[in-house]
Motif scaffolding. Structure first.
Motif, PDB file in Angstrom:
ATOM      1  N   ASP A  16     -15.192   9.076  -2.918  1.00  0.00           N
ATOM      2  CA  ASP A  16     -14.157   9.565  -1.763  1.00  0.00           C
ATOM      3  C   ASP A  16     -14.531   8.616  -0.321  1.00  0.00           C
ATOM      4  OD1 ASP A  16     -13.343  11.268  -3.295  1.00  0.00           O
ATOM      5  OD2 ASP A  16     -14.629  13.219  -2.689  1.00  0.00           O
ATOM      6  N   ASP A  17     -15.760   8.111  -0.022  1.00  0.00           N
ATOM      7  CA  ASP A  17     -16.273   7.426   1.071  1.00  0.00           C
ATOM      8  C   ASP A  17     -15.393   6.217   0.929  1.00  0.00           C
ATOM      9  OD1 ASP A  17     -17.640   9.566   1.985  1.00  0.00           O
ATOM     10  OD2 ASP A  17     -19.476   8.529   1.330  1.00  0.00           O
ATOM     11  N   ASP A  18     -15.423   5.482  -0.350  1.00  0.00           N
ATOM     12  CA  ASP A  18     -14.516   4.101  -0.359  1.00  0.00           C
ATOM     13  C   ASP A  18     -13.086   4.285  -0.149  1.00  0.00           C
ATOM     14  OD1 ASP A  18     -17.251   3.125  -0.741  1.00  0.00           O
ATOM     15  OD2 ASP A  18     -17.012   3.146  -2.953  1.00  0.00           O
ATOM     16  N   HIS A  19     -12.608   5.322  -0.304  1.00  0.00           N
ATOM     17  CA  HIS A  19     -11.317   5.575  -0.416  1.00  0.00           C
ATOM     18  C   HIS A  19     -10.817   5.451   0.934  1.00  0.00           C
ATOM     19  CE1 HIS A  19      -7.290   6.861  -1.777  1.00  0.00           C
ATOM     20  NE2 HIS A  19      -7.349   7.972  -0.823  1.00  0.00           N
ATOM     21  N   LEU A  20      -9.572   4.672   1.318  1.00  0.00           N
ATOM     22  CA  LEU A  20      -9.210   4.660   2.788  1.00  0.00           C
ATOM     23  C   LEU A  20      -8.211   5.686   2.962  1.00  0.00           C
ATOM     24  CD1 LEU A  20      -8.000   0.847   2.517  1.00  0.00           C
ATOM     25  CD2 LEU A  20     -10.031   1.851   3.768  1.00  0.00           C
ATOM     26  N   SER A  21      -8.112   6.170   4.262  1.00  0.00           N
ATOM     27  CA  SER A  21      -7.351   7.149   4.739  1.00  0.00           C
ATOM     28  C   SER A  21      -5.960   6.662   4.843  1.00  0.00           C
ATOM     29  CB  SER A  21      -7.621   7.576   6.428  1.00  0.00           C
ATOM     30  OG  SER A  21      -7.451   6.413   7.087  1.00  0.00           O
ATOM     31  N   GLY A  22      -4.855   7.515   5.003  1.00  0.00           N
ATOM     32  CA  GLY A  22      -3.670   7.159   4.852  1.00  0.00           C
ATOM     33  C   GLY A  22      -3.301   6.179   5.766  1.00  0.00           C
ATOM     34  N   SER A  23      -3.530   6.266   7.155  1.00  0.00           N
ATOM     35  CA  SER A  23      -3.104   5.126   8.004  1.00  0.00           C
ATOM     36  C   SER A  23      -3.972   3.994   7.776  1.00  0.00           C
ATOM     37  CB  SER A  23      -3.535   5.987   9.591  1.00  0.00           C
ATOM     38  OG  SER A  23      -5.315   6.033   9.411  1.00  0.00           O
ATOM     39  N   ARG A  24      -5.021   4.047   7.298  1.00  0.00           N
ATOM     40  CA  ARG A  24      -5.936   2.464   7.193  1.00  0.00           C
ATOM     41  C   ARG A  24      -4.876   2.106   5.865  1.00  0.00           C
ATOM     42  NH1 ARG A  24     -11.560   1.696   9.155  1.00  0.00           N
ATOM     43  NH2 ARG A  24     -11.657   3.439  10.517  1.00  0.00           N
ATOM     44  N   GLU A  25      -4.526   2.798   4.790  1.00  0.00           N
ATOM     45  CA  GLU A  25      -3.782   2.191   3.720  1.00  0.00           C
ATOM     46  C   GLU A  25      -2.701   1.541   4.088  1.00  0.00           C
ATOM     47  OE1 GLU A  25      -3.841   1.706   0.260  1.00  0.00           O
ATOM     48  OE2 GLU A  25      -5.807   2.508   0.142  1.00  0.00           O
ATOM     49  N   ASN A  26      -1.894   2.179   5.052  1.00  0.00           N
ATOM     50  CA  ASN A  26      -0.690   1.701   5.655  1.00  0.00           C
ATOM     51  C   ASN A  26      -1.169   0.408   6.425  1.00  0.00           C
ATOM     52  OD1 ASN A  26       0.871   3.750   4.869  1.00  0.00           O
ATOM     53  ND2 ASN A  26       0.861   4.946   6.868  1.00  0.00           N
ATOM     54  N   LEU A  27      -2.193   0.225   7.238  1.00  0.00           N
ATOM     55  CA  LEU A  27      -2.515  -1.150   7.771  1.00  0.00           C
ATOM     56  C   LEU A  27      -2.819  -2.230   6.684  1.00  0.00           C
ATOM     57  CD1 LEU A  27      -5.008   0.104  10.639  1.00  0.00           C
ATOM     58  CD2 LEU A  27      -2.476  -0.596  10.918  1.00  0.00           C
ATOM     59  N   LYS A  28      -3.398  -1.573   5.673  1.00  0.00           N
ATOM     60  CA  LYS A  28      -3.610  -2.617   4.565  1.00  0.00           C
ATOM     61  C   LYS A  28      -2.477  -3.163   4.066  1.00  0.00           C
ATOM     62  CE  LYS A  28      -5.904  -2.798   0.173  1.00  0.00           C
ATOM     63  NZ  LYS A  28      -6.574  -1.815  -0.935  1.00  0.00           N
ATOM     64  N   LYS A  29      -1.490  -2.379   3.603  1.00  0.00           N
ATOM     65  CA  LYS A  29      -0.099  -3.024   3.274  1.00  0.00           C
ATOM     66  C   LYS A  29       0.507  -3.921   4.072  1.00  0.00           C
ATOM     67  CE  LYS A  29       0.655   1.427   0.400  1.00  0.00           C
ATOM     68  NZ  LYS A  29       1.706   2.666   0.306  1.00  0.00           N
ATOM     69  N   LEU A  30       0.446  -3.419   5.515  1.00  0.00           N
ATOM     70  CA  LEU A  30       1.169  -4.482   6.382  1.00  0.00           C
ATOM     71  C   LEU A  30       0.404  -5.837   6.410  1.00  0.00           C
ATOM     72  CD1 LEU A  30       1.722  -1.994   9.461  1.00  0.00           C
ATOM     73  CD2 LEU A  30       3.438  -3.331   8.250  1.00  0.00           C
ATOM     74  N   TYR A  31      -0.764  -5.548   6.390  1.00  0.00           N
ATOM     75  CA  TYR A  31      -1.849  -7.015   6.235  1.00  0.00           C
ATOM     76  C   TYR A  31      -1.456  -7.675   4.970  1.00  0.00           C
ATOM     77  CZ  TYR A  31      -5.949  -9.864   6.394  1.00  0.00           C
ATOM     78  OH  TYR A  31      -6.789 -11.270   6.457  1.00  0.00           O
ATOM     79  N   GLN A  32      -1.165  -7.259   4.003  1.00  0.00           N
ATOM     80  CA  GLN A  32      -1.077  -7.750   2.523  1.00  0.00           C
ATOM     81  C   GLN A  32       0.481  -8.387   2.668  1.00  0.00           C
ATOM     82  OE1 GLN A  32      -1.663  -4.685  -0.143  1.00  0.00           O
ATOM     83  NE2 GLN A  32      -3.884  -5.328  -0.274  1.00  0.00           N
ATOM     84  N   GLN A  33       1.333  -7.731   3.500  1.00  0.00           N
ATOM     85  CA  GLN A  33       2.701  -8.414   3.880  1.00  0.00           C
ATOM     86  C   GLN A  33       2.440  -9.515   4.740  1.00  0.00           C
ATOM     87  OE1 GLN A  33       4.925  -4.878   4.897  1.00  0.00           O
ATOM     88  NE2 GLN A  33       5.115  -4.074   2.906  1.00  0.00           N
ATOM     89  N   GLY A  34       1.373  -9.799   5.352  1.00  0.00           N
ATOM     90  CA  GLY A  34       1.318 -10.929   6.076  1.00  0.00           C
ATOM     91  C   GLY A  34       1.340 -10.696   7.573  1.00  0.00           C
ATOM     92  N   PHE A  35       1.159  -9.820   8.091  1.00  0.00           N
ATOM     93  CA  PHE A  35       1.181  -9.219   9.456  1.00  0.00           C
ATOM     94  C   PHE A  35      -0.331  -8.816  10.096  1.00  0.00           C
ATOM     95  CE2 PHE A  35       5.435  -8.222   7.945  1.00  0.00           C
ATOM     96  CZ  PHE A  35       6.029  -8.683   8.977  1.00  0.00           C
ATOM     97  N   HIS A  36      -0.752  -9.171  11.279  1.00  0.00           N
ATOM     98  CA  HIS A  36      -1.729  -8.810  11.828  1.00  0.00           C
ATOM     99  C   HIS A  36      -1.729  -7.266  12.033  1.00  0.00           C
ATOM    100  CE1 HIS A  36      -4.090 -12.566  12.735  1.00  0.00           C
ATOM    101  NE2 HIS A  36      -2.952 -13.328  12.555  1.00  0.00           N
ATOM    102  N   VAL A  37      -3.107  -6.692  11.775  1.00  0.00           N
ATOM    103  CA  VAL A  37      -2.885  -5.356  12.322  1.00  0.00           C
ATOM    104  C   VAL A  37      -4.284  -5.085  13.172  1.00  0.00           C
ATOM    105  CG1 VAL A  37      -1.868  -4.399  10.107  1.00  0.00           C
ATOM    106  CG2 VAL A  37      -4.616  -4.962  10.090  1.00  0.00           C
TER     107      VAL A  37
END
Length: 117
Positions: free
Chosen positions: A65-86
Motif C-alpha cells: 500500500d505504501d508503494d502504491h501511488l495516489s491517484g494524483s501521482r499516477e496522473n503525474l506519472k502518466k504525463l511524465y511518461q507521455q513526455g512532459f515535465h511535471v
C-alpha cells in the motif's frame, strides 16, 4: 522332572516376564508423556506460526500500500511518461527525447519529508 515342569523355575520365569511387562509399561508411559509434550509444543508452534504468517501478510500488504501511488501521482506519472515535465520548475514543458528529470521523478515518487525544526 524336566526344567519346564519345575514349579520354582516356572515361578522365576513368570516373575521375569512380569518385571519385563512392568518395565515395558513404564517405558510406554514415558513415551506417552513425551508424545503428549511434543504434541502440545507442536500445537503451540502451529498457532504461533499462523500468527506470524498473518503478521507477515499484514506487513506485506502495508508495504504494498505504501508503494502504491495516489491517484494524483499516477496522473503525474502518466504525463511524465507521455513526455512532459511535471516538476514545478518546468511544469508542462516537453522533455527532450530520452531525457529524464530528477525533479519530476521526485515529484512523482518522492515521499513527504518531515520538516526539521
Amino acid at each position: 522332572m524336566s526344567e519346564h515342569g519345575n514349579p520354582s523355575n516356572i515361578y522365576d520365569r513368570f516373575a521375569q516376564v512380569t518385571k519385563q511387562t512392568h518395565d515395558l509399561v513404564a517405558n510406554m508411559e514415558q513415551l506417552q508423556a513425551q508424545v503428549t509434550e511434543l504434541m502440545e509444543t507442536n500445537a503451540e508452534l502451529s498457532i504461533e506460526n499462523d500468527h506470524l504468517r498473518t503478521m507477515l501478510k499484514k506487513m506485506h500488504q502495508q508495504k504494498h500500500d505504501d508503494d502504491h501511488l495516489s491517484g494524483s501521482r499516477e496522473n503525474l506519472k502518466k504525463l511524465y511518461q507521455q513526455g512532459f515535465h511535471v516538476c514545478s520548475e518546468y511544469f508542462g514543458k516537453r522533455l527532450e527525447q530520452n531525457e529524464s528529470c530528477t525533479f519530476c521523478l521526485d515529484t512523482i515518487f518522492g515521499h513527504d519529508q518531515p520538516t526539521i525544526k
